[in-house]
Design a protein around this motif. Sequence first.
Motif, PDB file in Angstrom:
ATOM      1  N   GLU A  32       0.833  -1.205   0.000  1.00  0.00           N
ATOM      2  CA  GLU A  32       0.000   0.000   0.000  1.00  0.00           C
ATOM      3  C   GLU A  32       0.865   1.253   0.000  1.00  0.00           C
ATOM      4  O   GLU A  32       0.636   2.201  -0.776  1.00  0.00           O
ATOM      5  CB  GLU A  32      -0.916  -0.011   1.224  1.00  0.00           C
ATOM      6  CG  GLU A  32      -1.867   1.172   1.282  1.00  0.00           C
ATOM      7  CD  GLU A  32      -2.786   1.086   2.489  1.00  0.00           C
ATOM      8  OE1 GLU A  32      -4.007   1.163   2.311  1.00  0.00           O
ATOM      9  OE2 GLU A  32      -2.267   0.933   3.614  1.00  0.00           O
ATOM     10  N   GLU A  42      -4.226   3.456  -5.003  1.00  0.00           N
ATOM     11  CA  GLU A  42      -4.837   2.932  -3.782  1.00  0.00           C
ATOM     12  C   GLU A  42      -5.124   1.450  -3.955  1.00  0.00           C
ATOM     13  O   GLU A  42      -5.272   0.947  -5.073  1.00  0.00           O
ATOM     14  CB  GLU A  42      -6.124   3.685  -3.443  1.00  0.00           C
ATOM     15  CG  GLU A  42      -7.272   3.442  -4.398  1.00  0.00           C
ATOM     16  CD  GLU A  42      -8.570   4.081  -3.931  1.00  0.00           C
ATOM     17  OE1 GLU A  42      -9.620   3.711  -4.485  1.00  0.00           O
ATOM     18  OE2 GLU A  42      -8.521   4.932  -3.017  1.00  0.00           O
ATOM     19  N   MET A  43      -5.186   0.739  -2.829  1.00  0.00           N
ATOM     20  CA  MET A  43      -5.422  -0.698  -2.827  1.00  0.00           C
ATOM     21  C   MET A  43      -6.828  -0.980  -2.304  1.00  0.00           C
ATOM     22  O   MET A  43      -7.283  -0.333  -1.366  1.00  0.00           O
ATOM     23  CB  MET A  43      -4.411  -1.414  -1.923  1.00  0.00           C
ATOM     24  CG  MET A  43      -2.952  -1.079  -2.221  1.00  0.00           C
ATOM     25  SD  MET A  43      -2.455  -1.588  -3.877  1.00  0.00           S
ATOM     26  CE  MET A  43      -2.728  -3.352  -3.747  1.00  0.00           C
ATOM     27  N   ASN A 367      -4.952  -3.673   5.644  1.00  0.00           N
ATOM     28  CA  ASN A 367      -5.479  -4.419   4.510  1.00  0.00           C
ATOM     29  C   ASN A 367      -5.712  -5.873   4.858  1.00  0.00           C
ATOM     30  O   ASN A 367      -5.549  -6.759   4.039  1.00  0.00           O
ATOM     31  CB  ASN A 367      -4.517  -4.311   3.320  1.00  0.00           C
ATOM     32  CG  ASN A 367      -4.613  -2.946   2.654  1.00  0.00           C
ATOM     33  OD1 ASN A 367      -5.694  -2.492   2.348  1.00  0.00           O
ATOM     34  ND2 ASN A 367      -3.480  -2.301   2.485  1.00  0.00           N
TER      35      ASN A 367
END
Length: 373
Positions: A32, A42-43, A367
């Motif tokens: 990220e 962006e992830m 994440n």
Amino acid sequence: MTNRFGRLNQLLYARCPVPSPLALAMQLGWIEEAMYQLANIEMRSLFESTNPTDIPQHFDINQLNAFRQGGSAPVIWAKSKQQDTRVIGLTWTDEYQSLIALPQSGIQQVKDLRGRRIGLPKHNVPLDHSRVAALRGFSVMLETEGLSLKDVEIIDLPDHEIPTQVRDGQIVSTGTGRRGRYSYSSEIHAISHELVDAVYVKDVRGAQATHLLGAQVIANINQYPDPYVRLNNCTPRPLTINSWLLEHYPHLVDCLLLQTHMAGAWAQDHPLETLALLSREVGWSENWIQYAYGNEVHQSLQLDLSAENIKRLSLYKDFLLQHQFITQDFSIAHWIDHEPMERLLRKHKPFNRRKPLVLGSKTAGANSKGLIH
């Protein structure tokens, strides 16, 4: 996928809740951070939903800006359906795999399975990777004793859906999806009610099911020295990426591969930190992680494209084709793209094994959603 100026501004990812360098790199926040610094990218998880009854659709991932690391059966199946992906890395992380029977069955070793009933899960999904894994486990172990699947009676174990329960307008339990029923509910029910004589189990849940039942382990598959015997859905695990992304944004692919490769290298020097991250990833205690994946799991998270692992992936594809889990054959050699790994090794050797971000920071662990089975 792109903003109003036509520039790529987002990457989609999917990963299984298993030990993998991609999981480490995502939890540490490295990918990220690197993507944001490199191109303001962006992830986002391929599956993000606030509805706990939604089922992650990870078998047919066809987004142009997507990448994934997890079990090999789903991506082999998708490739056979003409999904345009490439494999840019492989890992081999052994895990708990066993054939088990209850003590009262009288089955103590594999040769005792002749003429007995084995249970295979049967789920209503496009590719039943749980059935693939169980069939592979039984098939290869019977083969070690000069037997075959023809020497046993196969009993299907359907995954009966449990209705979603709603109380006062709130969902309190679900029957499907990753937040639903226990992985081995059907197997535990069948073997405990003597509907079958033996079942296959794997990973942490399989190890716990074995202990729950007080079952006799008739084959420790993960203890066999021959990798061919241990070959299954999660050995090896491919890192796959959409071909469009590889063709149009090779610098992003190189960035992804670098961060993921460094995470595997970092793990070798940080066993305790790695164990803590894997515990978070898999959702079980560190003791169970060590039991299911071994005390040296931190040494088995390095990406490569070795000839041995490529051959093993091809053998597994052949198994899926032989048993008609896929109907269209394809070349594993042509599926592999060596160029990103070759660029990586030319530019970044030896690797600088970075220190992780603080686990309590905003980035690290941010994440951890989007896990797939």
